[in-house]
Each structure stands twice: as C-alpha cells, then as structure tokens.
Design an enzyme around this catalytic site. Structure first.
Site, PDB file in Angstrom:
ATOM      1  N   SER A 133       5.412  18.434 -46.437  1.00  0.00           N
ATOM      2  CA  SER A 133       4.659  20.177 -46.882  1.00  0.00           C
ATOM      3  C   SER A 133       3.246  19.756 -46.604  1.00  0.00           C
ATOM      4  O   SER A 133       2.596  19.125 -45.976  1.00  0.00           O
ATOM      5  CB  SER A 133       5.249  20.550 -48.346  1.00  0.00           C
ATOM      6  N   ASP A 230      13.252  26.653 -41.099  1.00  0.00           N
ATOM      7  CA  ASP A 230      12.028  26.112 -42.341  1.00  0.00           C
ATOM      8  C   ASP A 230      11.715  27.431 -42.428  1.00  0.00           C
ATOM      9  O   ASP A 230      11.057  28.024 -41.630  1.00  0.00           O
ATOM     10  CB  ASP A 230      11.193  25.232 -42.254  1.00  0.00           C
ATOM     11  N   HIS A 260      12.944  23.875 -45.549  1.00  0.00           N
ATOM     12  CA  HIS A 260      11.676  23.092 -45.566  1.00  0.00           C
ATOM     13  C   HIS A 260      11.738  21.971 -46.610  1.00  0.00           C
ATOM     14  O   HIS A 260      10.825  20.976 -46.341  1.00  0.00           O
ATOM     15  CB  HIS A 260      10.728  24.083 -46.866  1.00  0.00           C
TER      16      HIS A 260
END
Length: 286
Positions: A133, A230, A260
């Site tokens: 991320s 996601d 995600h």
C-alpha cells in the site's frame, strides 16, 4: 501490457510447482521471530526493527499507512527469507507500531527519511524492497533516491500518490470544507472508527512526493501485485506505475478476487513466489 500480465502469470505457475514442497509453512507465521531492536537517531525518533542476517540480495518490507511490522505478510516473508538464508529487515515508521512518536506528527517526508535511514544504516548492499500500500509509494521514492541500494521492487496494492489523488477527486465543496476544518476523515475499513484523520498539512506535504506525473528513472526489475477487488486503492494505480517506470523488466500481476491487504493464504504464496523468482534472477545475473 496484457502480454506482460499473461507472461508473468505463466511464470508464477511454474514457480508454484517448483517451490510448493519447499515452503509449505509460508502463511502460518514465524516460528522463531527475530528480536526487536531500536535504532537511535540524533534528533529523530527511535526506529523499531527486526533483522535477519543472511545472503544478498536482502529483502526489506515496507508496511502500509498506520500499519506495523507484525502483520501476516511481514512475518511470512521473514520465515521465507530465513528458509533461504537471505537477509531480511522489517521495521515500523516513526509514530507507528513499536517506534517512537505519534503518527499524527509525521508525514510522507518523514517516513521517506525512515526508509532511507534503513537502507543507509541498517542493511548492507542492494535490497529487494517490498512495499505494501503506502509502502509501495515509499519504495518508489527510495528507489529514486537510492538506486544503488535497490536491487528490485515488489509492490503489493501499491498506493503511489494515493492520498493526494483521492483528495483531488473530491467535489470542490467537500475540499473547501476539509480545508476550513484543517483535517480530512479519510474513509477506511481497516480500523474501528472507519476513518483515518489526515491533516491538511499532511496532504499538502504529500504533494511534494507525488511521482506519477512524469517518467520514473527506475531501471531495476519491478513486480506489481494488485487485487481487482481492492476497494481502497484502485488496481489501475499499479498500471500507472508500470507505465511510468523506465525499466524494461516490469510485470503486473492481478488477483481476480484479491482485496487491498492481500493477506489470504494464496495471496501470500504469490508474493513469496514472486520474490523467490526475483532472488533467482538477481543471483543468476550477479
């Protein structure tokens, strides 16, 4: 680009068959964890980290926003690197996890400094940077700042420029309200409150680190793994990264049902196999 994805999927299948019997425990957690250590830095908060000594290239894991080094992916990668005898380091950003400070007092620039400190002071030689991320954004910033310390990049749901792009996509009236209040309750499914509080100062500072507006002079191998489901960071962000980096060795891998965090057993296996393939490639080239 489609051919790149298909070609890489084929590679993953081959690696899966080759390594499945070697790493049956990859997603079950670390049996013997490395010891937590603290790096003392003049005028900066102490950084908490865990390190395994081993062969090169080493692997460094960069967590996501408000995350820490004790997550499933970080621990599974430690067990994997231990099994191969390669060095591995995972750490907490300033204000996060076991490191000193409060998260609200830090920003992208501070966390970039954390990553560069790790590369400059805590590891030896070029590293495979694995960014989850926001860690995917930071790994790209690190690769630009320290190309000689970057052997390869693996982005997991890479969130390059994400806070800034998400804010800019808001309606004008909403942005005005946020600017007047001085903070934004950024929606998330990953804490009890349902949002992260980001100050407008944080957002303005983050603009200084946006990278997707121009070509990225990154020449090392790049692997970008993203889930099509996601709901936090759109998968097309990984496609933008792939288009921007100048390296000729770039693969994008989509997980049809991936979320995600990419923390399911098969997600973690894919991440491990991708890194294993890069280690083989870099060792052969070396």
């Amino acid at each position: 680009m489609a051919s790149t994805v298909l070609r890489n999927c084929s590679n993953v299948l081959k690696i899966n068959v080759r390594k499945l019997t070697i790493l049956p425990h990859v997603s079950t957690g670390v049996r013997h964890k490395s010891t937590i250590q603290y790096a003392t830095r003049p005028d900066l908060p102490k950084l908490a980290y865990r390190k395994l000594k081993g062969k090169s290239p080493g692997v460094v894991f960069l967590p996501g926003f408000a995350s820490h080094m004790g997550g499933q992916k970080a621990e599974a990668l430690e067990e994997f690197c231990k099994s191969l005898g390669h060095s591995y380091l995972r750490f907490d950003y300033s204000g996060c996890g076991s490191s000193e400070g409060e998260i609200g007092n830090y920003n992208m620039g501070a966390w970039k400094k954390d990553v560069l400190y790790v590369l400059d002071e805590l590891v030896e030689g070029p590293q495979i940077l694995v960014g989850s991320s926001m860690g995917g954004w930071l790994m790209l910033l690190a690769a630009l700042a320290r190309p000689e310390k970057t052997a390869a990049l693996v982005g997991i749901s890479a969130a390059a420029d994400h806070f800034v792009m998400a804010f800019n996509a808001l309606p004008i009236e909403t942005k005005k309200e946020i600017e007047e209040q001085g903070f934004w309750k950024f929606p998330t499914k990953h804490n009890e409150e349902g949002f992260y509080t980001l100050s407008t100062d944080f957002l303005k500072e983050a603009e200084n680190h946006c990278i997707l507006q121009s070509p990225l002079p990154v020449s090392c191998p790049v692997r970008l793994i993203h889930g099509l489901k996601d709901s936090d960071v759109p998968w097309h962000v990984s496609m933008q990264v792939a288009e921007r980096v100048l390296s000729n060795d770039v693969d994008v891998i989509f997980r049809k049902h991936g979320l995600h965090r990419m923390s399911e057993k098969d997600d973690i296996k894919l991440i491990v196999y991708t890194i294993d393939d890069l280690i083989d490639k870099l060792t052969t080239l070396g």
